[in-house]
Design a protein around this motif. Structure first.
Motif, PDB file in Angstrom:
ATOM      1  N   UNK A  85      33.124 -53.931   9.612  1.00  0.00           N
ATOM      2  CA  UNK A  85      33.811 -53.612  10.655  1.00  0.00           C
ATOM      3  C   UNK A  85      33.584 -54.670  11.897  1.00  0.00           C
ATOM      4  N   UNK A  86      32.321 -55.234  11.586  1.00  0.00           N
ATOM      5  CA  UNK A  86      32.005 -56.296  12.720  1.00  0.00           C
ATOM      6  C   UNK A  86      32.826 -57.499  12.654  1.00  0.00           C
ATOM      7  N   UNK A  87      33.459 -57.946  11.557  1.00  0.00           N
ATOM      8  CA  UNK A  87      34.107 -59.117  11.375  1.00  0.00           C
ATOM      9  C   UNK A  87      35.627 -58.794  11.191  1.00  0.00           C
ATOM     10  N   UNK A  88      36.331 -57.565  11.209  1.00  0.00           N
ATOM     11  CA  UNK A  88      37.629 -57.375  10.867  1.00  0.00           C
ATOM     12  C   UNK A  88      38.394 -56.717  11.955  1.00  0.00           C
ATOM     13  N   UNK A  89      39.510 -56.898  12.150  1.00  0.00           N
ATOM     14  CA  UNK A  89      40.400 -56.356  13.265  1.00  0.00           C
ATOM     15  C   UNK A  89      41.469 -55.738  12.380  1.00  0.00           C
ATOM     16  N   UNK A  90      42.537 -55.186  13.421  1.00  0.00           N
ATOM     17  CA  UNK A  90      43.555 -54.480  12.683  1.00  0.00           C
ATOM     18  C   UNK A  90      44.457 -55.203  11.998  1.00  0.00           C
ATOM     19  N   UNK A  91      44.636 -56.615  12.534  1.00  0.00           N
ATOM     20  CA  UNK A  91      45.469 -57.511  11.604  1.00  0.00           C
ATOM     21  C   UNK A  91      45.014 -57.555   9.904  1.00  0.00           C
ATOM     22  N   UNK A  92      43.555 -57.630  10.047  1.00  0.00           N
ATOM     23  CA  UNK A  92      42.916 -57.523   8.657  1.00  0.00           C
ATOM     24  C   UNK A  92      43.202 -56.273   8.048  1.00  0.00           C
ATOM     25  N   UNK A  93      43.163 -55.245   8.489  1.00  0.00           N
ATOM     26  CA  UNK A  93      43.382 -53.832   7.846  1.00  0.00           C
ATOM     27  C   UNK A  93      44.901 -53.850   7.438  1.00  0.00           C
ATOM     28  N   UNK A 114      34.223 -49.853   3.849  1.00  0.00           N
ATOM     29  CA  UNK A 114      34.027 -50.444   5.240  1.00  0.00           C
ATOM     30  C   UNK A 114      32.723 -50.205   5.670  1.00  0.00           C
ATOM     31  N   UNK A 115      32.200 -51.314   5.627  1.00  0.00           N
ATOM     32  CA  UNK A 115      30.680 -51.225   6.081  1.00  0.00           C
ATOM     33  C   UNK A 115      30.501 -51.268   7.792  1.00  0.00           C
ATOM     34  N   UNK A 116      29.527 -50.758   8.278  1.00  0.00           N
ATOM     35  CA  UNK A 116      29.254 -50.416   9.706  1.00  0.00           C
ATOM     36  C   UNK A 116      30.698 -49.877  10.362  1.00  0.00           C
ATOM     37  N   UNK A 117      31.343 -48.803   9.725  1.00  0.00           N
ATOM     38  CA  UNK A 117      32.409 -48.392  10.166  1.00  0.00           C
ATOM     39  C   UNK A 117      32.425 -48.078  11.522  1.00  0.00           C
ATOM     40  N   UNK A 118      31.225 -47.519  12.032  1.00  0.00           N
ATOM     41  CA  UNK A 118      31.172 -47.112  13.531  1.00  0.00           C
ATOM     42  C   UNK A 118      31.477 -48.259  14.439  1.00  0.00           C
ATOM     43  N   UNK A 122      38.332 -46.560  18.580  1.00  0.00           N
ATOM     44  CA  UNK A 122      39.338 -45.293  18.070  1.00  0.00           C
ATOM     45  C   UNK A 122      40.580 -45.871  17.626  1.00  0.00           C
ATOM     46  N   UNK A 123      41.407 -46.814  18.293  1.00  0.00           N
ATOM     47  CA  UNK A 123      42.734 -47.415  17.826  1.00  0.00           C
ATOM     48  C   UNK A 123      42.549 -47.986  16.306  1.00  0.00           C
ATOM     49  N   UNK A 124      41.292 -48.689  15.937  1.00  0.00           N
ATOM     50  CA  UNK A 124      41.176 -49.232  14.700  1.00  0.00           C
ATOM     51  C   UNK A 124      41.024 -48.033  13.849  1.00  0.00           C
ATOM     52  N   UNK A 125      40.267 -47.035  14.124  1.00  0.00           N
ATOM     53  CA  UNK A 125      39.697 -45.711  12.999  1.00  0.00           C
ATOM     54  C   UNK A 125      41.077 -45.124  12.979  1.00  0.00           C
ATOM     55  N   UNK A 138      41.348 -44.983  -0.867  1.00  0.00           N
ATOM     56  CA  UNK A 138      40.461 -44.039  -0.808  1.00  0.00           C
ATOM     57  C   UNK A 138      39.315 -44.896   0.160  1.00  0.00           C
ATOM     58  N   UNK A 139      39.065 -44.473   1.102  1.00  0.00           N
ATOM     59  CA  UNK A 139      38.243 -44.757   2.142  1.00  0.00           C
ATOM     60  C   UNK A 139      36.989 -44.612   1.869  1.00  0.00           C
ATOM     61  N   UNK A 140      35.798 -45.543   2.006  1.00  0.00           N
ATOM     62  CA  UNK A 140      34.433 -45.064   1.740  1.00  0.00           C
ATOM     63  C   UNK A 140      33.807 -45.628   3.140  1.00  0.00           C
ATOM     64  N   UNK A 141      33.586 -45.099   3.957  1.00  0.00           N
ATOM     65  CA  UNK A 141      32.677 -45.916   5.201  1.00  0.00           C
ATOM     66  C   UNK A 141      31.395 -45.658   5.261  1.00  0.00           C
TER      67      UNK A 141
END
Length: 449
Positions: A85-93, A114-118, A122-125, A138-141
């Motif tokens: 989550x540190x290096x990724x944005x909505x476009x990556x998702x 997703x590492x460091x999902x916190x 909110x919009x990204x989550x 299947x999400x594993x955060x």
């Protein structure tokens, strides 16, 4: 170019950290998380059921969250994708979700780790919600922070939280034994130093293996280190403690509750941990003042003086000398008699004040600076307590519509034991004064008749 090297498997000759080389290949090899991956563990049961569902892995660093997520994908035949989550944005998702949809159309599911999902906002989550609901992923955060605080409720309602525990010394010892097998040599540590290294790891398996590597690199042939030499070599890993996050609040809560619980040794321990981790000293001082007010109160009014003095002493001396003043205050507060009588009384008084609005006090105790106000009876009949017997008039100070209330109920501890006696005596005098007033009014009416 890097893909060509990977295809040729040249990367296998590149140096790799011990922790990476020791990464488990099966869930049974994961140490310290038997409650999750053991024969009767929560994750083992999910795998057996054939329905994994989205998950949130919550726990300290170095406890196996990434490794378990990767192994889960293998156990469930899901394609594994990993992002931070540190290096990724909505476009990556969006790109990941499109690829996952394509896989799904061909019968292949995707486990997105997703590492460091916190770290996502909110919009990204929220972007995860539709693809979690329709089974695209299947999400594993993974998070080191409390999901209740850091992740939104909508995502948490669609995922199950799995708690990873810090590795205990037995689990760290197991890791070190496995490292020795892989390295084909013993750690050059005596028994005490080996135990010390396990403690330095602070429950973090990756840290334990990194420390082990440092020891091997530092040792000369035949050399064996004791605990003091070990500390000299590795310069001791700093405690895990994020001043802005949960560890910060956990330890300050522990300090406050050990003071409230009258355990000076535990209070010193948590104070020392906070100081060692670099906590803001004035933040600690403010909590000591709060404890003096909230948990000791009038049972020992000197507690507030001591707490404030400790704050001033630290301001004057700074670190490290001023920290002793904080320690002295913590011990004083922990050993002081306890009372929250004023704290609860003030809350009760505030509630009644809000419920009953702007009731007028009795005119007896109101000032009358003008003739009109005197004519309205302001101040009429007021009795100056210092001129009364026992310096106590026993007047009724309460609004007529409210009547007398009792908020403050002192304990029998410390100074409040004497206050209890004093209040009881005043209650007796108040009844005597009221009886005298009633008798005087009857006599006055009889004289008029």
């Amino acid at each position: 170019m890097s893909d060509l090297f990977a295809a040729a498997r040249l990367d296998q000759y590149a140096p790799r950290p011990l922790a990476d080389r020791m990464r488990p290949q099966h869930l049974s090899e994961v140490v310290g998380q038997d409650h999750l991956v053991g024969s009767d563990g929560a994750l083992s049961r999910l795998i057996e059921s054939g329905s994994l569902g989205s998950l949130v892995f919550w726990g300290p660093p170095g406890t196996g969250k990434t490794t378990v997520a990767r192994l889960l994908a293998g156990e469930t035949k899901l394609h594994f994708e990993q992002i931070s989550a540190i290096f990724s944005g909505v476009s990556d998702l969006k790109k990941l979700f499109e690829a996952a949809r394509a896989r799904r159309s061909m019968g292949q599911g995707t486990l997105l780790f997703v590492d460091e999902i916190h770290r996502f906002n909110r919009a990204q989550l929220d972007a995860f919600l539709p693809v979690m609901e329709d089974g695209t992923i299947t999400l594993v955060g993974a998070t080191t922070e409390n999901p209740s605080f850091e992740l939104n409720a909508a995502l948490l309602s669609r995922a199950r939280v799995m708690i990873f525990r810090a590795l205990d010394e037995a689990a760290i010892a197991q890791l070190l034994a496995r490292a020795e097998e892989i390295e084909g040599r013993k750690l050059p540590l005596d028994e005490e130093a080996r135990a010390s290294l396990a403690r330095m790891a602070d429950g973090d398996g990756r840290a334990a293996l990194t420390l082990a590597e440092e020891v091997w690199r530092s040792a000369k042939p035949g050399e064996v280190f004791d605990a003091a030499q070990l500390q000299e070599i590795v310069q001791r890993r700093a405690p895990i403690y994020d001043k802005g996050q949960e560890g910060h609040y956990n330890l300050i809560s522990a300090l406050h509750k050990t003071i409230r619980g009258s355990d000076p040794d535990a209070a010193l321990y948590y104070l020392a941990r906070m100081l060692d981790a670099g906590e803001d000293r004035l933040f600690i001082a403010r909590r000591l003042v709060r404890a003096a007010i909230e948990d000791i109160g009038i049972a020992d009014p000197q507690a507030l003086v001591v707490a404030n003095a400790a704050k001033d002493a630290f301001d004057f001396l700074g670190s490290p000398e001023g920290e002793l003043a904080l320690a002295q205050a913590a011990v004083y507060l922990a050993t002081a008699p306890k009372s929250n009588a004023v704290y609860t009384a003030f809350k009760a008084a505030t509630r009644v004040a809000k419920e009953h609005g702007s009731l007028m006090p009795p005119k007896t105790i109101l000032n009358a600076p003008t003739r009109l106000m005197k004519g309205e009876g302001y101040g009429a009949g007021y009795r100056y307590d210092h001129d009364e017997p026992d310096a106590f008039s026993g007047q009724d100070f309460w609004p007529e519509k409210l009547g007398r209330q009792t908020f403050y109920r002192p304990t029998g501890r410390g100074l409040e034991a004497r206050i209890t006696e004093r209040l009881a005596r005043w209650a007796e005098l108040r009844e005597e004064r009221r009886a005298e007033d009633r008798s005087a009014r009857r006599g006055s009416r009889a004289a008029k008749d």
